[in-house]
Write a protein that holds these residues in place. Structure first.
Motif, PDB file in Angstrom:
ATOM      1  N   GLY A  88     -26.477  -3.308 -28.734  1.00 34.28           N
ATOM      2  CA  GLY A  88     -27.560  -3.082 -27.868  1.00 34.28           C
ATOM      3  C   GLY A  88     -27.668  -4.414 -27.097  1.00 34.28           C
ATOM      4  O   GLY A  88     -28.792  -4.648 -26.420  1.00 34.28           O
ATOM      5  N   LYS A  89     -26.805  -5.300 -27.107  1.00 40.15           N
ATOM      6  CA  LYS A  89     -26.773  -6.644 -26.234  1.00 40.15           C
ATOM      7  C   LYS A  89     -26.238  -6.383 -24.906  1.00 40.15           C
ATOM      8  O   LYS A  89     -26.020  -7.543 -24.179  1.00 40.15           O
ATOM      9  CB  LYS A  89     -26.273  -7.913 -27.146  1.00 40.15           C
ATOM     10  N   SER A 146     -31.716  -1.939 -20.445  1.00 47.96           N
ATOM     11  CA  SER A 146     -32.575  -2.143 -21.334  1.00 47.96           C
ATOM     12  C   SER A 146     -32.766  -3.453 -21.686  1.00 47.96           C
ATOM     13  O   SER A 146     -31.859  -4.190 -21.725  1.00 47.96           O
ATOM     14  CB  SER A 146     -32.371  -1.124 -22.738  1.00 47.96           C
ATOM     15  N   GLN A 178     -32.914  -6.115 -24.388  1.00 53.66           N
ATOM     16  CA  GLN A 178     -32.578  -6.608 -25.652  1.00 53.66           C
ATOM     17  C   GLN A 178     -32.900  -7.836 -25.931  1.00 53.66           C
ATOM     18  O   GLN A 178     -32.539  -8.718 -25.262  1.00 53.66           O
ATOM     19  CB  GLN A 178     -31.237  -5.945 -26.134  1.00 53.66           C
ATOM     20  N   SER A 238     -33.527  -8.669 -34.411  1.00 59.50           N
ATOM     21  CA  SER A 238     -32.875  -8.257 -33.191  1.00 59.50           C
ATOM     22  C   SER A 238     -34.129  -7.064 -32.801  1.00 59.50           C
ATOM     23  O   SER A 238     -34.621  -6.476 -33.805  1.00 59.50           O
ATOM     24  CB  SER A 238     -31.657  -7.438 -33.222  1.00 59.50           C
ATOM     25  N   ALA A 252     -35.845  -4.492 -29.400  1.00 61.25           N
ATOM     26  CA  ALA A 252     -35.615  -4.061 -28.003  1.00 61.25           C
ATOM     27  C   ALA A 252     -37.306  -3.883 -27.417  1.00 61.25           C
ATOM     28  O   ALA A 252     -38.102  -3.304 -28.156  1.00 61.25           O
ATOM     29  CB  ALA A 252     -35.187  -2.656 -27.867  1.00 61.25           C
TER      30      ALA A 252
END
Length: 365
Positions: free
Chosen positions: A73-74, A80, A82, A167, A169
Motif C-alpha cells: 500500500g505504499k 490513498s 499510506q 504501517s 492508512a
C-alpha cells in the motif's frame, strides 16, 4: 544479495569464455594466441558480463520492489494516504478521521474518543484481553492488531491525541464541529456544546478541552448572557452599578455591572454579587427567566405542573416560578433519566448550561 548474484553471473561468463578459449587453442586452426586470450579476451568478457548482469539484476530488483510496494500500500499513485511510524509518538487527529491498521500495527490513545471496528482480533495490551468490535478505546491504553485482522479506528470526538506504530492508512474526516478532545458525537451534550462554541457564547477551558462536567460560576454566566444579548457595547460602557465583592479591575466587572443595570440580576444581596459562586440549576432558570422578560421583552407566561417532580421540595420559593417557566418552555428537563427530578440545588455543569442556552435560543428566538 545483488552482489552475490552478480558474482555468480560473472563466474558463469568467465567459465564460458575459458571454454571458448580452450577450444580456440586446441583447434587445428590455432588462430588465437594464449597471450591474447589472457590479456584481452578474458578481461573484456568479464567486464561485459558484469555490466549485463548488473543491468539485468537491477531491472529484476526494481520490478520486485514495485510489486511489494503496491502490495504494502505504499504506491502513492492510487491516491490513498499510506504512512508508517516506528514509534508511538502522539499525533493530533480530527473528528471523523479514520485510521486503518493491518496485522502487527498498534495504537496508543492518550486523549479523545476513538471507536474500533474489526473482523478479527484487537488486543488491549495494557489491560490484557481482546477488544470487541464497535467498542471505544480507553485512554492511556496500548492496542495491537492481531493475525489476519484489519482494524479501523474512527475519531468520534472533536479531536484526539493518539500514537500509531507500524504501517497504517489514514483518511481525513472533514471539518470538525469542535476541537475538543472531551466532547464526542456519542455524548448527549454534543449538539449543545457545538451550538455554544459556534455561536461564541463560551469557549473551552483551553484550546482542546471544554470540560463538560466542569461547573460555571455566576460571573461567567453574565458574560454568556451579554453575548446572547448581542454584545451591546454602549450598554456595557454606560452601566453604573457596583458591588462590594466585584473589583473594577476584575475581568468580569463590566459584564456583572451590565447585567445588574439591565435588571437581569439583582445580586445575592443589595451590595454583593458573589461572582465566584457556582451557579445552581435553579439559579440558571431564574437568570434566563429574567433575561427573557426584562431584557428581551419576551412573554414568560408559560408554566408547567411541577407536582410530579420528586424533589420539588428542594427548590427555593424564589425560584419556583422560574423553574415552572423553564420546564414549561422546554428549556429545562428532568435531571434524571428514570424519574422526574429538578435537582435545583445542584451546581449546573458547563454541559447543562450549554443545553439550556441552546434550548433557550431555539424556543425564544
Amino acid at each position: 544479495m545483488k552482489k552475490r548474484m552478480i558474482r555468480l553471473l560473472c563466474a558463469a561468463g568467465v567459465l564460458a569464455a575459458m571454454a571458448c578459449g580452450a577450444w580456440a587453442v586446441t583447434s587445428p586452426d590455432g588462430l588465437v594466441s594464449l597471450s591474447y586470450l589472457n590479456n584481452t579476451f578474458l578481461p573484456s568478457a568479464v567486464e561485459k558480463g558484469t555490466t549485463a548482469a548488473y543491468h539485468k539484476l537491477q531491472q529484476t530488483y526494481d520490478s520486485a520492489k514495485a510489486t511489494l510496494d503496491a502490495l504494502a500500500g505504499k504506491n502513492t499513485s492510487g491516491g490513498s494516504k499510506q504512512e508508517e511510524s516506528t514509534v508511538l509518538a502522539p499525533k493530533s487527529w480530527g473528528e471523523g478521521d479514520t485510521v486503518t491498521l493491518p496485522t502487527g500495527s498498534g495504537a496508543l490513545l492518550l486523549e479523545g474518543t476513538v471507536r474500533v471496528t474489526h473482523a478479527g482480533a484487537v488486543v488491549d495490551i495494557t489491560a490484557g484481553g481482546e477488544v470487541a468490535s464497535g467498542q471505544t478505546l480507553k485512554e492511556n491504553h496500548r492496542y495491537l492488531v492481531g493475525e489476519d485482522t484489519s482494524a479501523q479506528l474512527v475519531v468520534l470526538s472533536g479531536g484526539a491525541s493518539m500514537g500509531v506504530q507500524g504501517s497504517y492508512a489514514s483518511a481525513k474526516g472533514g471539518t470538525a464541529a469542535t476541537p475538543f478532545y472531551d466532547v464526542s458525537s456519542a455524548d448527549w451534550y454534543y449538539e449543545p456544546v457545538r451550538y455554544v462554541y459556534e455561536k461564541a457564547l463560551f469557549s473551552g477551558m483551553d484550546d482542546r478541552h471544554f470540560a463538560p462536567n466542569g461547573v460555571m460560576n455566576r460571573a461567567m454566566l453574565m458574560t454568556v448572557l451579554y453575548r446572547m444579548g448581542g454584545s451591546p457595547s454602549g450598554q456595557l460602557q454606560s452601566a453604573d452599578v457596583s458591588f462590594q465583592d466585584v473589583a473594577d479591575a476584575a475581568w468580569y466587572a463590566p459584564y456583572v455591572k451590565w447585567a445588574a443595570a439591565q435588571k437581569i440580576t439583582a445580586g445575592t444581596s443589595p451590595d454583593t454579587f458573589a461572582p465566584e459562586q457556582q451557579v445552581t440549576r435553579q439559579q440558571v432558570a431564574v437568570l434566563l427567566y429574567s433575561f427573557a422578560g426584562n431584557y428581551l421583552g419576551k412573554q414568560t407566561d408559560q408554566r408547567a405542573d411541577l407536582s410530579g417532580y420528586s424533589d420539588l421540595s428542594q427548590a427555593s420559593d424564589w425560584a419556583r416560578e422560574a423553574l415552572s417557566w423553564a420546564v414549561g418552555t422546554g428549556i429545562m428537563g428532568s435531571s434524571s433519566g428514570d424519574r422526574l427530578t429538578l435537582s435545583p440545588q445542584k451546581s449546573a455543569s458547563r454541559a447543562e448550561v450549554a443545553a439550556m442556552l441552546r434550548a433557550f435560543s431555539e424556543k425564544l428566538a
